[in-house]
Design an enzyme around this catalytic site. Sequence first.
Site, PDB file in Angstrom:
ATOM      1  N   GLU A   8       0.807  -1.231   0.000  1.00  0.00           N
ATOM      2  CA  GLU A   8       0.000   0.000   0.000  1.00  0.00           C
ATOM      3  C   GLU A   8       0.834   1.273   0.000  1.00  0.00           C
ATOM      4  OE1 GLU A   8      -2.970  -0.091   3.055  1.00  0.00           O
ATOM      5  OE2 GLU A   8      -3.974  -1.817   2.195  1.00  0.00           O
TER       6      GLU A   8
ATOM      7  N   GLU B 194      -5.090  -8.694   0.808  1.00  0.00           N
ATOM      8  CA  GLU B 194      -5.810  -8.398   2.053  1.00  0.00           C
ATOM      9  C   GLU B 194      -7.287  -8.199   1.756  1.00  0.00           C
ATOM     10  OE1 GLU B 194      -4.361  -5.094   4.465  1.00  0.00           O
ATOM     11  OE2 GLU B 194      -2.289  -5.703   4.084  1.00  0.00           O
TER      12      GLU B 194
HETATM   13  C1  BG6 Z   1      -4.273  -2.113   5.290  1.00  0.00           C
HETATM   14  C2  BG6 Z   1      -2.902  -2.401   5.827  1.00  0.00           C
HETATM   15  O1  BG6 Z   1      -4.348  -0.757   5.066  1.00  0.00           O
HETATM   16  O2  BG6 Z   1      -5.372  -2.355   6.050  1.00  0.00           O
HETATM   17  C3  BG6 Z   1      -2.889  -3.157   7.138  1.00  0.00           C
HETATM   18  O3  BG6 Z   1      -2.088  -3.027   4.884  1.00  0.00           O
HETATM   19  C4  BG6 Z   1      -4.022  -2.638   8.001  1.00  0.00           C
HETATM   20  O4  BG6 Z   1      -1.629  -3.028   7.713  1.00  0.00           O
HETATM   21  C5  BG6 Z   1      -5.321  -2.997   7.308  1.00  0.00           C
HETATM   22  O5  BG6 Z   1      -4.003  -3.057   9.313  1.00  0.00           O
HETATM   23  C6  BG6 Z   1      -6.565  -2.634   8.074  1.00  0.00           C
HETATM   24  O6  BG6 Z   1      -6.554  -1.283   8.383  1.00  0.00           O
HETATM   25  P1  BG6 Z   1      -6.876  -0.769   9.836  1.00  0.00           P
HETATM   26  O7  BG6 Z   1      -6.653   0.703   9.767  1.00  0.00           O
HETATM   27  O8  BG6 Z   1      -8.279  -1.118  10.100  1.00  0.00           O
HETATM   28  O9  BG6 Z   1      -5.919  -1.486  10.722  1.00  0.00           O
END
Ligand code: BG6
Length: 482
Positions: A170, A382
């Site tokens: 990201e 993800e």
């Molecule tokens: C992504 C990242 O942005 O989303 C992760 O790669 C992150 O590291 C995940 O934890 C979820 O986002 P958040 O802000 O809910 O932890």
Amino acid sequence: MEQMKAAGFPEGFLWGSASAAYQIEGGWQEGGKGVTNWDTFVRIPGKTFKATTGDVAVDHYHRYKEDIALMAEMGLKTYRFSISWARIYPEGKGKVNEEGVAFYQNIIDECLKYRIEPMVTIYHWDLPQALVDAYQGWESPQIIDDFVNYAKTLFTRFGDKVKYWITLNEQNIFTSLGWLTAQHPPGKFDDQKMFYQVNHHAFMAHAKTVLAYREMGGKGEIGASFAYTPSYALDCKPINAMAKANYDDLKNYWWMDVYAYGRYPIAALTYLRKKGFAPDMAEGDEEILRKAAKEITFMGVNYYQSCVCEYNPIDGVTPYGTMNTSGVKGSAQEVGIQGIYKNPANPYLLTTDWDWSIDPSGLWFCCREITSRYGLPIIISENGLGAFDKKTEKNEIHDEYRICYLKEHIKALGEAIEEGCQVLAYCTWSFTDLLSWLNGYQKRYGFVYVDREEEEGGTLNRYKKDSFYWYQNVIRTNGVEL
Ligand code: BG6
């Protein structure tokens, strides 16, 4: 539970789950690790939710065997994790820290012992502080060579066992939060010119790493993971359709076009040149970007939500509206770029407690767009739901809302595959609960509950949630039973 039949997932499909070093490892001063930008940043008052840090995180540093055994019990086919640069090079460069290499070697071997394919993210936001002190980290082009040197060390040490490499996680998020909204290190606010410059350095680091991998004989899969938020125009008013086109160029294609084509989208570049924000490029950069684009073998997608685009008047909302980091529904403010676009809420979608829209179709759109625009295979690196989970007295966690979220997203992914999108892997975020950078430990994503709160001192024991058993069956049936 109702059994639904999904569209066909290919043989050997990589059902996975993901994590990142800073969010799980802890052991921040152990094993010869150097201090990182995040170790420093979390100590600045007011920067994270209730001052949470990754000092201990969920103690994966000491419990990785237990965690990987749980992955094996679940039947995971791939585990995506990141390597902390400062464990390999405590000073960012110079002498390799053999203890750090051994730690990741052990993780990789532990995965392979259970036939879990290791998928390595080279950079998931934790940067050796020494490089910030020396030249402001990503702000200087000096980081390009140091990054490539670090990546080459990983290829040399782990390249015989690791076949999936993600250069940057990201890039769009760590740079936006780092140089525009001041929520990530180095905490700069509204520095547009530097934002685009930093991104250019990151693109060059990515590109030179990809080329180095091939020059070293690497035959595996390599690419970057992008936080892709697909968009819908508010309506068929041409000005709103143009707002969507502008949003896509500035917020999505600015990154994906460089990874896949090696060039910046022209309308966005023209706009940024007029504003004086376009990055300075060194001679030969464009050729390197184009060469590297031919060598990537997938587009990595982190998908959480979609958005709506509407024309934003010149005195309209800014990119700096409040973000919901508390889990109090409705506390997020609308954002946009004045005179270009804004992102109002989508009345057709539900939202999470952190005001993220829930939109399985968005994942389908992502796959379709990447397939049509770039013709690249896709790794969903993800996807997941952050929620308040509760452990019962019997140590059970009934997270049927997470099962529902993942089920609908996997169904949408199956539809994309049926339509011809080539999807290699699907990694949920996350395997165990972990630290959310800005939202603390209360925002949980895992299949495995970890007993800890914002404060240190929980037992850190692991408990399987209902979603653990559900995903186990999804994997066992290769996505036939959802
Ligand atoms: C992504 C990242 O942005 O989303 C992760 O790669 C992150 O590291 C995940 O934890 C979820 O986002 P958040 O802000 O809910 O932890």
